[in-house]
Design an enzyme around this catalytic site. Structure first.
Site, PDB file in Angstrom:
ATOM      1  N   LYS A 116       0.832  -1.202   0.000  1.00 28.94           N
ATOM      2  CA  LYS A 116       0.000   0.000   0.000  1.00 28.94           C
ATOM      3  C   LYS A 116       0.867   1.252   0.000  1.00 28.94           C
ATOM      4  O   LYS A 116       0.555   2.249  -0.658  1.00 28.94           O
ATOM      5  CB  LYS A 116      -0.924  -0.009   1.214  1.00 28.94           C
ATOM      6  CG  LYS A 116      -2.095  -0.983   1.122  1.00 28.94           C
ATOM      7  CD  LYS A 116      -3.004  -0.823   2.329  1.00 28.94           C
ATOM      8  CE  LYS A 116      -4.283  -1.639   2.185  1.00 28.94           C
ATOM      9  NZ  LYS A 116      -4.039  -3.076   2.144  1.00 28.94           N
ATOM     10  N   GLU A 200      -3.223   7.054   7.812  1.00 29.13           N
ATOM     11  CA  GLU A 200      -3.944   8.016   6.978  1.00 29.13           C
ATOM     12  C   GLU A 200      -4.982   8.766   7.813  1.00 29.13           C
ATOM     13  O   GLU A 200      -5.452   8.265   8.842  1.00 29.13           O
ATOM     14  CB  GLU A 200      -4.666   7.304   5.830  1.00 29.13           C
ATOM     15  CG  GLU A 200      -3.748   6.669   4.820  1.00 29.13           C
ATOM     16  CD  GLU A 200      -4.500   5.962   3.728  1.00 29.13           C
ATOM     17  OE1 GLU A 200      -3.891   5.710   2.683  1.00 29.13           O
ATOM     18  OE2 GLU A 200      -5.701   5.658   3.915  1.00 29.13           O
ATOM     19  N   HIS A 235     -14.622  -3.268   9.256  1.00 30.27           N
ATOM     20  CA  HIS A 235     -13.848  -2.816   8.096  1.00 30.27           C
ATOM     21  C   HIS A 235     -13.860  -3.837   6.959  1.00 30.27           C
ATOM     22  O   HIS A 235     -13.005  -3.799   6.073  1.00 30.27           O
ATOM     23  CB  HIS A 235     -12.393  -2.516   8.478  1.00 30.27           C
ATOM     24  CG  HIS A 235     -12.272  -1.505   9.575  1.00 30.27           C
ATOM     25  ND1 HIS A 235     -12.716  -0.206   9.447  1.00 30.27           N
ATOM     26  CD2 HIS A 235     -11.771  -1.616  10.832  1.00 30.27           C
ATOM     27  CE1 HIS A 235     -12.485   0.445  10.574  1.00 30.27           C
ATOM     28  NE2 HIS A 235     -11.926  -0.383  11.429  1.00 30.27           N
ATOM     29  N   ARG A 292      -5.921  -8.657  -8.447  1.00 32.88           N
ATOM     30  CA  ARG A 292      -6.590  -9.962  -8.487  1.00 32.88           C
ATOM     31  C   ARG A 292      -8.066  -9.750  -8.748  1.00 32.88           C
ATOM     32  O   ARG A 292      -8.546  -8.619  -8.815  1.00 32.88           O
ATOM     33  CB  ARG A 292      -6.409 -10.674  -7.145  1.00 32.88           C
ATOM     34  CG  ARG A 292      -6.859  -9.815  -5.958  1.00 32.88           C
ATOM     35  CD  ARG A 292      -6.824 -10.557  -4.660  1.00 32.88           C
ATOM     36  NE  ARG A 292      -6.964  -9.689  -3.502  1.00 32.88           N
ATOM     37  CZ  ARG A 292      -8.103  -9.188  -3.052  1.00 32.88           C
ATOM     38  NH1 ARG A 292      -9.235  -9.456  -3.694  1.00 32.88           N
ATOM     39  NH2 ARG A 292      -8.140  -8.412  -1.988  1.00 32.88           N
TER      40      ARG A 292
END
Length: 677
Positions: A116, A200, A235, A292
């Site tokens: 990421k 973040e 999440h 994917r």
């Protein structure tokens, strides 16, 4: 085209790939762990190879064992599904070195987007908007805390190599950061063998919108439009839809172009998903790219008319994409609901056990009426599943039972179809989220498309079952339960009526009492045997009850002048009535046993699910306050914290870190006010 494909995965995605491969005339190879030896994906395959014990890190995550299975079976291609090794660069390179095609992107693209942090750096250079945050390599605890303070709370800690909601924590204030970081790192290490994180700014009321992209090796790349995956718990996505509600043509075009540009920048091939987060003002920011196929790919197939697994196979074999961007269009609306073995009313804790009964809505093959380009009409209802009735849900893997996908001419039509299909989805034997999903799709905010990642918490009072607010158990439901009890007794009795005095009394009618319990209390019914059936007595109401037919779990009765049908499943003393889209669980009452069980729970804290104890935050003699963390358990790679239910004193801790514990096992003896297990 390939002759034999090995699917390096399990469950519903393995079955999904096999369905398309079989239609295309490609032989399939399944791999399985000891826990999956009798699974559906093994039964579907042309060949199957054992790859190790139940634990994923000893089977599905073992590159050497997958490679040995490829060699042993002579497979010329490998489809990785999603999860496990699907985004593992080393695995893709190992296959290439052996001359076997990896049905996915090139290793270089996996490397570019696999982290990421690195992906965000790449997107920053490409001028794709990013959420403010820290994506650096330095991982010292103090540095990460400093960065979080700089960004400003609330912040989101995310596993750099993560996905599926694992290794993710929202932190609302400074003094919660260190504990959340430690928990996030443990979960990331367990799930991805990598505890690097990024931080973040946490966007409040965000929407999670992702773009499906596809590219071939001939320089063609397209966007197959968006999916809205905003409705999440822990999440993790729970309902997905396409197209996104409220999406304008201009914004769709901008997001699609950004996603295609991202894929092109890394020389992408095959299916990929570029994920964005959007704020209430409509601005969107890059989150990550999944190299994917995604769990929610069926909703894209429904609205575009194309089989994405077939596209994967064709592109990987060297063919060009069958259509250009201007040939793609959105037709109708689709929803996907993920059916999980979990308990929504206990924080969505995963559940394990045997699936005693599984009845599903009528579904049709997901492909029909294909044209020369592979376009097909959408099916109204589709089910992708890797679990059958009688199968065991184990603690080793994701607890998904099935994916229920529906299509309609518009969102309203599709939503009505989903509500009906969920009402026809009947599960007994294990805790599941079907009733919760039914409440969710009937929710007013969801119905008007006001979706965001905090929707479930926002609508909590409407979505979660509460015994004190539960509507009374109807006479109809009790009548069905009684009918099942009576029909079972009749079946079990001898065929010789002269050897049984059941229901017979001299000069009077036989009358019996039946006591049933539910979440809302105890329900007493008197049944009086009559010439043409029974008389049902309850709360001053008298109705004639006649059993018209029983077959399997189906029950048809005449009750109160109406003919009614239901699915009534009996499992021991439990009776599950599925009627008019509702599931009511009843149990033959044993008041003495219930009182004893309640008393036995006092002073105990028990394991809410099977798992491993990974942290202990207390000790015998410790004084604790309500809500204090006592223990941390791990199950299915997710962490669950056991907290003190009241102020009190810990008298004993019965397990050590690393111990495996069963569901219901006593973990802590605790003395406090108002404590129960």
């Amino acid at each position: 085209m390939f002759k034999k494909v090995l699917i390096a995965n399990r469950g519903e995605i393995a079955c999904r790939v096999m369905t398309t491969a079989r239609r295309m005339g490609i032989r399939t190879v399944a791999v399985y762990s000891d826990a999956d030896a009798d699974s559906r994906h093994v039964a579907m395959a042309d060949e199957a190879v054992r790859i190790g014990p139940a634990a994923a890190n000893e089977s599905y995550l073992r590159v050497d064992r997958i490679m040995a299975a490829v060699t042993a079976t002579g497979a010329d291609s490998v489809h990785p599904g999603y999860g496990f090794l699907s985004e593992n660069e080393a695995f893709a390179r190992a296959l290439a070195a052996q001359g076997v095609t990896f049905i996915g992107p090139p290793p270089s693209a996996i490397r570019a987007m696999g982290s990421k942090s690195e992906a965000k750096k790449l997107m920053e250079r490409a001028k794709v908007p990013l959420v403010p945050g820290y994506h650096g390599d330095q991982q010292q605890q103090d540095l990460l805390l400093t960065e979080a303070n700089r960004i400003g709370y609330p912040v989101l800690i995310k596993a750099s190599a993560g996905g599926g909601g694992k290794g993710m924590r929202v932190v609302t204030k400074r003094d919660e950061f260190i504990a959340a970081l430690a928990s996030c790192r443990r979960e990331a290490k367990a799930s991805f063998d990598d505890d690097h994180v990024l931080i973040e700014k946490y966007i409040e009321r965000p929407r999670h919108i992702e773009i499906q992209v596809f590219a071939d090796r001939h320089g063609n790349a397209v966007s197959l439009f968006e999916r809205d995956c905003s409705v999440q718990r822990r999440h993790q996505k729970i309902i997905e839809e396409a197209p996104a509600p409220g999406m304008t043509a201009q914004r769709r075009r901008a997001m699609g172009e950004a996603a295609v540009a991202a894929a092109t920048a890394v020389g992408y091939e095959g299916a990929g998903t570029v994920e964005f987060i959007s704020n209430p003002a409509g601005e969107f920011f890059f989150m990550e790219m999944n190299t994917r196929l995604q769990v929610e790919h069926p909703v894209t197939e429904m609205i575009t008319g194309y089989d994405l697994v077939e596209w994967q196979l064709r592109v990987a074999s060297g063919e060009a994409l069958p259509v250009k961007q201007d040939q793609l269009e959105i037709r109708g609306h689709a929803f996907e609901a993920r059916i999980y073995a979990e308990n929504p009313d206990k924080g969505f804790l995963p559940a394990t056990g045997r699936l005693v009964h599984l009845a599903q809505p009528s579904a049709v093959e997901f492909r029909r009426n294909a044209d020369d380009n592979g376009f097909h009409d959408p099916a109204p209802v589709r089910i992708d599943a890797g679990i059958r009735a009688g199968d065991q849900i184990t603690p080793y893997y994701d607890p998904m039972i099935a994916k229920l996908i529906v299509w309609g001419e518009d969102r309203t039509h599709a939503l009505a179809r989903m509500q009906q299909a969920l009402g026809d989805f009947h599960i007994v034997g294990i805790a599941n989220n079907v009733d919760f999903l039914s409440r969710l799709v009937a929710n007013e905010a969801f119905g008007r498309g006001d979706v965001h990642t905090g929707l479930i918490e926002q609508e909590r009072e409407h979505l979660f079952a509460d015994a004190k607010d539960e509507e009374p158990v109807s006479h109809d439901v009790l009548a069905f339960a009684c009918a099942r009890i009576l029909s079972d007794e009749a079946r079990d009795r001898t065929n010789d009526p002269w050897s049984s005095a059941h229901g017979w009394r001299l000069n009077t009618n036989y009358r019996r009492a039946v006591a049933l319990t539910s979440a809302s209390g105890i329900h007493n019914v008197d049944l009086e045997y009559a010439r043409d059936g029974f008389v049902f007595h309850r709360d001053g109401v008298d109705h004639t009850l006649a059993i018209l037919a029983t077959g399997g779990s189906g029950v048809s009765i005449r009750f109160g002048g109406h003919t009614l049908t239901a699915d009534v499943v009996r499992s021991g003393e439990e009776l599950h009535v599925f009627h008019n889209g509702r599931h009511r669980a009843l149990k033959l009452a044993d008041v003495i046993a219930q009182a004893g069980a309640a008393e036995a729970e006092i002073g105990r804290l028990t394991a809410p699910m099977p798992g491993k104890l990974i942290a202990i935050h207390t000790s015998p003699g410790a004084k604790v306050e309500r809500g204090d963390a006592l223990l941390v358990m791990e199950a299915m790679k997710m962490e669950h914290t056991i907290v003190a239910p009241a102020d009190g004193v810990v008298s004993d801790v019965l397990y050590a870190v690393g111990d495996q514990v069963a569901e219901g096992a006593e973990l802590v003896r605790f003395a406090g006010t108002g404590v129960s297990g």
